[in-house]
Design a protein around this motif. Structure first.
Motif, mmCIF file in Angstrom:
data_model
loop_
_atom_site.group_PDB
_atom_site.id
_atom_site.type_symbol
_atom_site.label_atom_id
_atom_site.label_comp_id
_atom_site.label_asym_id
_atom_site.label_seq_id
_atom_site.Cartn_x
_atom_site.Cartn_y
_atom_site.Cartn_z
ATOM 1 N N VAL A 216 16.644 3.441 3.539
ATOM 2 C CA VAL A 216 15.194 3.116 3.220
ATOM 3 C C VAL A 216 14.269 3.067 1.790
ATOM 4 N N MET A 217 14.386 3.692 1.197
ATOM 5 C CA MET A 217 13.275 3.388 0.252
ATOM 6 C C MET A 217 13.752 2.819 -0.874
ATOM 7 N N SER A 218 15.306 3.023 -1.193
ATOM 8 C CA SER A 218 16.624 2.432 -2.060
ATOM 9 C C SER A 218 16.119 0.233 -2.014
ATOM 10 N N SER A 219 15.402 -0.246 -0.930
ATOM 11 C CA SER A 219 15.240 -1.292 -0.015
ATOM 12 C C SER A 219 13.727 -1.623 -1.060
ATOM 13 N N VAL A 220 12.695 -0.720 -1.746
ATOM 14 C CA VAL A 220 11.018 -1.251 -2.277
ATOM 15 C C VAL A 220 12.037 -1.109 -3.395
ATOM 16 N N LYS A 221 11.492 -2.478 -3.675
ATOM 17 C CA LYS A 221 12.132 -2.599 -5.024
ATOM 18 C C LYS A 221 10.039 -3.196 -5.914
ATOM 19 N N GLY A 222 9.629 -3.140 -5.560
ATOM 20 C CA GLY A 222 7.693 -3.158 -6.352
ATOM 21 C C GLY A 222 7.033 -3.252 -4.685
ATOM 22 N N ILE A 223 5.507 -2.422 -5.520
ATOM 23 C CA ILE A 223 4.937 -1.782 -4.561
ATOM 24 C C ILE A 223 3.126 -2.087 -5.445
ATOM 25 N N MET A 224 2.515 -2.838 -4.865
ATOM 26 C CA MET A 224 1.114 -3.090 -5.466
ATOM 27 C C MET A 224 0.082 -1.832 -5.228
ATOM 28 N N TRP A 225 -0.096 -1.586 -6.622
ATOM 29 C CA TRP A 225 -0.589 -0.809 -7.617
ATOM 30 C C TRP A 225 -0.013 0.628 -7.932
ATOM 31 N N GLY A 226 1.254 0.228 -8.056
ATOM 32 C CA GLY A 226 2.144 0.952 -8.086
ATOM 33 C C GLY A 226 2.563 1.729 -9.551
ATOM 34 N N GLY A 227 2.014 1.288 -10.738
ATOM 35 C CA GLY A 227 2.154 2.349 -11.791
ATOM 36 C C GLY A 227 0.508 2.762 -11.398
ATOM 37 N N TYR A 228 -0.199 2.495 -10.869
ATOM 38 C CA TYR A 228 -1.954 2.772 -10.661
ATOM 39 C C TYR A 228 -1.979 4.662 -10.265
ATOM 40 N N TYR A 229 -1.241 4.435 -9.781
ATOM 41 C CA TYR A 229 -0.824 5.529 -8.099
ATOM 42 C C TYR A 229 -0.522 6.444 -8.977
ATOM 43 N N SER B 45 0.528 -1.502 0.590
ATOM 44 C CA SER B 45 -0.152 -0.410 0.149
ATOM 45 C C SER B 45 0.822 1.235 -0.078
ATOM 46 N N SER B 46 0.144 2.356 -0.815
ATOM 47 C CA SER B 46 0.442 3.819 -0.610
ATOM 48 C C SER B 46 1.025 3.818 0.847
ATOM 49 N N THR B 47 0.410 3.784 1.786
ATOM 50 C CA THR B 47 0.130 4.553 3.049
ATOM 51 C C THR B 47 1.964 3.723 3.934
ATOM 52 N N HIS B 48 2.115 2.613 3.289
ATOM 53 C CA HIS B 48 3.335 1.660 3.914
ATOM 54 C C HIS B 48 4.753 2.081 3.287
ATOM 55 N N ILE B 49 4.454 3.201 1.754
ATOM 56 C CA ILE B 49 5.807 3.883 1.551
ATOM 57 C C ILE B 49 5.716 5.071 2.486
ATOM 58 N N ALA B 50 3.814 5.886 3.046
ATOM 59 C CA ALA B 50 4.375 6.789 4.037
ATOM 60 C C ALA B 50 4.803 6.903 5.248
ATOM 61 N N LEU B 51 4.777 5.754 5.404
ATOM 62 C CA LEU B 51 5.241 5.737 7.143
ATOM 63 C C LEU B 51 6.747 5.152 6.727
ATOM 64 N N MET B 52 7.633 4.544 5.478
ATOM 65 C CA MET B 52 8.831 4.367 5.916
ATOM 66 C C MET B 52 9.321 5.648 5.340
ATOM 67 N N GLU B 53 9.143 6.716 4.235
ATOM 68 C CA GLU B 53 9.575 7.737 3.885
ATOM 69 C C GLU B 53 9.865 8.625 4.981
ATOM 70 N N PRO B 54 9.610 8.730 6.175
ATOM 71 C CA PRO B 54 10.454 9.806 6.925
ATOM 72 C C PRO B 54 11.679 9.273 7.882
ATOM 73 N N LEU B 55 12.252 7.933 7.904
ATOM 74 C CA LEU B 55 12.744 6.953 8.276
ATOM 75 C C LEU B 55 13.724 7.435 7.188
ATOM 76 N N ASN B 56 14.033 7.748 5.686
ATOM 77 C CA ASN B 56 14.809 7.965 4.882
ATOM 78 C C ASN B 56 15.760 8.689 4.577
ATOM 79 N N ASP B 57 16.254 9.491 5.697
ATOM 80 C CA ASP B 57 17.427 10.484 5.719
ATOM 81 C C ASP B 57 18.955 10.357 5.244
ATOM 82 N N ASP B 58 19.392 8.807 5.057
ATOM 83 C CA ASP B 58 20.308 8.289 4.434
ATOM 84 C C ASP B 58 19.961 7.808 2.523
ATOM 85 N N GLY B 59 18.630 7.740 2.357
ATOM 86 C CA GLY B 59 18.377 6.629 0.823
ATOM 87 C C GLY B 59 18.161 5.626 1.258
#
Length: 337
Positions: free
Chosen positions: A60-73, A44-58
């Motif tokens: 956290v988000m570099s670990s994300v390789k796939g997102i459901m509905w990713g191309g839809y949002y 979910s995009s809500t998971h991403i929203a809770l990971m972004e505040p932790l991404n101070d050095d990049g």
């Protein structure tokens, strides 16, 4: 090491890559997970929203390789948008019909899921394929702040506890300022919150102990039209029941954005007679609400306070709640007078 229990009761032992699994842990946990994670799929995009505040050095988000509905949002996080553009993140299908071939090719250390709705089928499939899943249930929490606090769960998987603590302390402090600013305001301002979905046979409304209802009543000192529907989360009721109460509400929030409101007038018979519509206090949400809104929970509560009690927020302009015009299907920020 860290011991963690997810929303489905799974118990995990989280250990750093360099550590050995201690002998005493053998057989005591459902899974051992090496952290920080480097290869995950988010439901979910809500998971991403809770990971972004932790991404101070990049990392956290570099670990994300796939997102459901990713191309839809439409994505409002630049790093996610860039990930899809350069192929480092891929769309792995909808949550109702995930592309399990793509997911298994990613070979994720963890799939972040939520229980209920389409999540239960994903959890069952993960068990079949022996893929580790971690469940969060932020959407069932009783307050906006409690939803936001799930950031601490994600922090545990990335060794980002310090970043989570600083982030949440700031959001917490600003959110309680809303309570202080609206204290003493008229608590009889009546709020309706809901959207009718004729194709699904009803109108979805927040239950009385949901984070939405608590935001309206406990944080913004307003009143809510369905305090007699107990529980957290939402409930589907018939539109006639919704309209009977909503017509007398001072404010009506439609939890959708204009991209999905082109049929608003047909879907809400009699809406022109509603007090909120006649008084110009019909609101919808911004397109980025489900992404930036969760990350900026304090701003969402400030906006909610602004539309309920503009007298307490004079001069403030909203971002996440927009004044909606059903005749043109357009919305614009609201400035409190």
């Amino acid at each position: 090491y860290k011991i963690f229990e997810d929303a489905t009761g799974q118990k995990f032992l989280l250990i750093n890559e360099s550590q050995q699994v201690p002998e005493w842990a053998d057989g005591m946990y459902d899974k051992v997970i090496y952290v920080p994670l480097k290869n995950v799929v988010a439901m979910s995009s809500t998971h991403i929203a809770l990971m972004e505040p932790l991404n101070d050095d990049g990392s956290v988000m570099s670990s994300v390789k796939g997102i459901m509905w990713g191309g839809y949002y439409t994505w409002y996080f630049d790093d996610v948008k860039e990930g899809f553009n350069n192929g480092s993140i891929i769309d792995v299908g909808s949550s109702y019909n995930p592309d399990w071939d793509k997911i298994t090719n990613i070979s994720p250390q963890v799939i972040f899921v939520y229980p209920g709705y389409s999540g239960d089928a994903i959890i069952a499939k993960c068990k079949d394929l022996n893929i580790t899943y971690v469940a969060d249930s932020e959407y069932l929490e009783g307050t906006y702040l409690a939803r936001c606090e799930w950031v601490k769960m994600f922090a545990a998987f990335y060794n980002k506890e310090d970043a989570a603590k600083k982030y949440f302390a700031r959001v917490d402090k600003r959110s309680w300022n809303v309570v202080r600013k609206t204290y003493g305001c008229n608590s009889n301002v009546l709020v309706a919150w809901g959207k009718n979905y004729p194709s699904y046979g009803g109108t979805y409304v927040p239950k009385a102990q949901s984070y939405v209802a608590k935001g309206i009543m406990a944080f913004c000192h307003g009143d809510y039209i369905f305090t007699d529907i107990p529980g957290t989360g939402s409930s589907k009721i018939d539109y006639e029941t919704f309209a009977e109460r909503a017509k007398d509400a001072d404010i009506w929030v439609v939890p959708s954005n204009t991209n999905w409101l082109s049929s608003f007038k047909d879907s809400h018979p009699g809406y022109t007679t509603f007090k909120s519509v006649q008084n110009g206090r019909l609101f919808c949400i911004s397109p980025d609400y489900w992404q930036l809104g969760l990350m900026n929970t304090d701003e969402v509560l400030m906006d909610l306070g602004t539309i309920i009690h503009p007298e307490a927020f004079s001069g403030r302009t909203t971002h996440f709640f927009l004044k909606y015009d059903p005749d043109t299907n357009t919305a614009e920020p609201y400035t409190a007078n």
